[in-house]
Write a protein that holds these residues in place. Structure first.
Motif, PDB file in Angstrom:
ATOM      1  N   LYS A 139      -6.239  -2.892 -16.042  1.00  0.00           N
ATOM      2  CA  LYS A 139      -5.878  -2.473 -14.686  1.00  0.00           C
ATOM      3  C   LYS A 139      -4.920  -1.285 -14.703  1.00  0.00           C
ATOM      4  O   LYS A 139      -5.120  -0.288 -14.026  1.00  0.00           O
ATOM      5  CB  LYS A 139      -5.230  -3.629 -13.923  1.00  0.00           C
ATOM      6  N   THR A 140      -3.873  -1.417 -15.508  1.00  0.00           N
ATOM      7  CA  THR A 140      -2.884  -0.344 -15.576  1.00  0.00           C
ATOM      8  C   THR A 140      -3.520   0.931 -16.126  1.00  0.00           C
ATOM      9  O   THR A 140      -3.283   2.031 -15.623  1.00  0.00           O
ATOM     10  CB  THR A 140      -1.694  -0.785 -16.457  1.00  0.00           C
ATOM     11  N   HIS A 141      -4.343   0.751 -17.124  1.00  0.00           N
ATOM     12  CA  HIS A 141      -5.034   1.888 -17.725  1.00  0.00           C
ATOM     13  C   HIS A 141      -5.845   2.650 -16.667  1.00  0.00           C
ATOM     14  O   HIS A 141      -5.703   3.870 -16.503  1.00  0.00           O
ATOM     15  CB  HIS A 141      -5.948   1.372 -18.847  1.00  0.00           C
ATOM     16  N   VAL A 168       0.819   1.450  -7.339  1.00  0.00           N
ATOM     17  CA  VAL A 168       1.784   0.348  -7.462  1.00  0.00           C
ATOM     18  C   VAL A 168       1.167  -0.773  -8.296  1.00  0.00           C
ATOM     19  O   VAL A 168       0.165  -1.368  -7.924  1.00  0.00           O
ATOM     20  CB  VAL A 168       2.219  -0.195  -6.087  1.00  0.00           C
ATOM     21  N   ASP A 169       1.804  -1.032  -9.410  1.00  0.00           N
ATOM     22  CA  ASP A 169       1.266  -1.980 -10.384  1.00  0.00           C
ATOM     23  C   ASP A 169       1.845  -3.385 -10.170  1.00  0.00           C
ATOM     24  O   ASP A 169       2.983  -3.525  -9.713  1.00  0.00           O
ATOM     25  CB  ASP A 169       1.612  -1.495 -11.797  1.00  0.00           C
ATOM     26  N   ASP A 170       1.070  -4.385 -10.539  1.00  0.00           N
ATOM     27  CA  ASP A 170       1.520  -5.781 -10.488  1.00  0.00           C
ATOM     28  C   ASP A 170       2.095  -6.169  -9.138  1.00  0.00           C
ATOM     29  O   ASP A 170       3.171  -6.768  -9.051  1.00  0.00           O
ATOM     30  CB  ASP A 170       2.532  -6.057 -11.614  1.00  0.00           C
ATOM     31  N   ILE A 171       1.341  -5.851  -8.113  1.00  0.00           N
ATOM     32  CA  ILE A 171       1.816  -6.100  -6.750  1.00  0.00           C
ATOM     33  C   ILE A 171       1.944  -7.597  -6.464  1.00  0.00           C
ATOM     34  O   ILE A 171       2.608  -7.992  -5.507  1.00  0.00           O
ATOM     35  CB  ILE A 171       0.893  -5.391  -5.717  1.00  0.00           C
TER      36      ILE A 171
HETATM   37 MG    MG Z   1      -0.809  -3.913 -16.234  1.00  0.00          MG
END
Ligand code: MG
Ligand code: ADP
Length: 459
Positions: A166-168, A222-225
């Protein structure tokens, strides 16, 4: 110390709670790791002691980084002080807790929110992302968004388990946009960062620059919401950030470990905003995709691996790409240090180290209890008072208390935000039953055993 704790508490607790009970309390003294908090009345003292002692202790300890004991006292003059016109030093920039500047434990903070350059990992580009059936849709959606920010899907909500990319993918959107337009304002933040910036801004009385910072962007990632869960104040602020950006056609990309409607204690209006663009799910990769990822990774790192080694690693690590990559790196390091040939035989022992007891997670407990008592997850986590459901729920709470490190309030959070006293009561009830009923005790032991097996079989 207290000043900083106030910031955290403000974000963690609901606004009425904070305004009514926390804001009016003050740090009185810190002696021998004992923090005394004074409150305006006996009533307030009792209330804080009863309902918020553990939350406050937890936050204060986290901020201080040492174990502290928190006590509450009554300071009748506190109210008077608050009403008196503040003079001299108090007028600097501290509104958050209406905290007197002479507070013995106040931390001096000044300055405004620092501007940050995009914080992207150069490796997280589209070109390094391997597309497979598990992530094809998410990849296509990310490309579309990168190509036409604000006009394809807004927001794009990426969801999927830990270590699945996801982050990638999210950062790849940022890279792509910056390549096309180096002056684009791309801003990547974790939800934790957003929350901390917000706390800082409140503490420094610099909300204006916080808002400018977060609203003057072309793409906000926005990551890990999912971590916004239950944080009322953060949700409130993020709602406005979201709306401002969305209304002016700026792209928002969110990532979480689950889809918006499965995030507990997420305001309905945020849930519906998060769902109004596209929700793209990433699944665990199949064996071919795992092998392709390893091959690509090895290529980039200039390593040559026999196909059977790639296959072996891809077969051993199935559910988390981060671990898959980690195993590859370990294998290569081991071979280069030991001087042994790169083969399945060589790397086998280091890839399957004798496993230590693994952690039991709340999710496993929920699964096992649901299965054992034939209750569905939703009812277990809900508030039905049906006898068998509420009994199963009490057992789940008890197991969390004994097999995880979660605090009572955190356990309450899992069950729709139940008060920690409810959790404690449940645990005590189960303990009592356990003492009285041998068969029940066996059943509990059996559940615990199943949890350990489950923990050890998942990597
Ligand atoms: Mg991540
Ligand atoms: P998540 O944010 O979902 O937890 P990450 O994006 O941090 O996962 O991915 C974990 C690691 O796996 C990163 O090093 C990332 O580069 C790699 N990775 C994940 N998916 C892929 C993919 N499809 N192709 C190549 N590498 C991937």
């Amino acid at each position: 110390l207290w000043d900083e704790a106030l910031g955290h508490l403000q974000v963690q607790l609901s606004r009425p709670t904070f305004e009514a009970w926390i804001k009016t309390a003050r740090a009185e003294s810190l002696v021998d790791n004992r923090l005394t908090i004074s409150t305006p009345s006996e009533w307030a003292r009792g209330w804080l002691q009863k309902h918020y002692a553990s939350t406050i202790t937890e936050v204060v300890q986290r901020v201080a980084g040492i174990p502290l004991q928190v006590e509450f006292s009554v300071a009748p003059q506190a109210l008077v002080e608050e009403e008196a016109p503040s003079t001299a030093v108090a007028s600097t920039s501290r509104k958050a807790g209406s905290f007197p500047a002479s507070a013995p434990l106040g931390l001096e903070v000044s300055g405004s929110l620092p501007m940050r350059a995009p914080d992207l990992n150069p490796k997280y580009s589209f070109s390094r992302f391997v597309v497979g059936p598990n992530n094809r849709m998410a990849h296509a959606a990310a490309l579309a968004v990168a190509d036409k920010p604000g006009r394809a899907y807004n927001p794009l909500f990426l969801c999927g388990g830990v270590g699945l990319g996801k982050t990638h993918l999210m950062q790849a959107i940022g890279h792509y946009q910056l390549e096309a337009n180096p002056r684009a304002k791309v801003f990547y933040v974790s939800t934790e960062r957003f929350t901390n910036d917000l706390i800082d801004a409140i503490r420094r009385d610099s909300m204006q620059s916080f808002r400018e910072h977060y609203r003057d962007v072309d793409i906000l990632l926005v990551d890990d919401i999912q971590f916004i869960e239950g944080k009322e104040y953060t949700q409130e602020e993020f709602f406005h950030t979201f709306n401002t950006l969305h209304e002016s056609g700026k792209q928002i990309v969110l990532a979480a470990d689950r889809s918006p409607h499965l995030i507990p204690r997420l305001q309905e209006r945020l849930c519906s905003r998060f769902s109004m663009g596209l929700i793209a799910e990433i699944q665990p990769p199949d064996i071919e995709t795992r092998m392709a990822i390893l091959k690509k990774k090895a290529e980039y790192e200039g390593m040559i691996l026999p196909p059977e080694v790639i296959e072996y690693i891809a077969t051993t690590y199935t559910s988390n790409i981060r671990e898959l990559e980690g195993a590859l790196i370990r294998a290569v390091a081991y071979v280069s240090i030991s001087g042994l040939p790169m083969s399945v035989e060589t790397i086998q022992p280091i890839l399957n180290p004798p496993s230590e007891p693994k952690e039991i997670t709340p999710d496993m407990i929920i699964d096992v209890v649901c299965e054992e008592f034939g209750v569905d997850r939703e009812s277990l986590l809900g508030s039905s008072r049906k006898r068998d459901i509420s009994q199963a729920r009490q057992i789940a709470m008890f197991l969390m208390r004994h097999h995880t490190n979660l605090s009572l309030p955190k356990i309450g959070d899992y069950f729709g935000g139940k008060d920690h006293t409810t959790v404690l009561y449940s645990c005590e009830k189960v303990s009592q039953l356990q003492r009285e009923n041998l068969q029940f005790e066996r059943q509990l032991q059996n559940l615990a055993q199943r949890l350990r097996v489950m923990a050890n079989s998942r990597n």
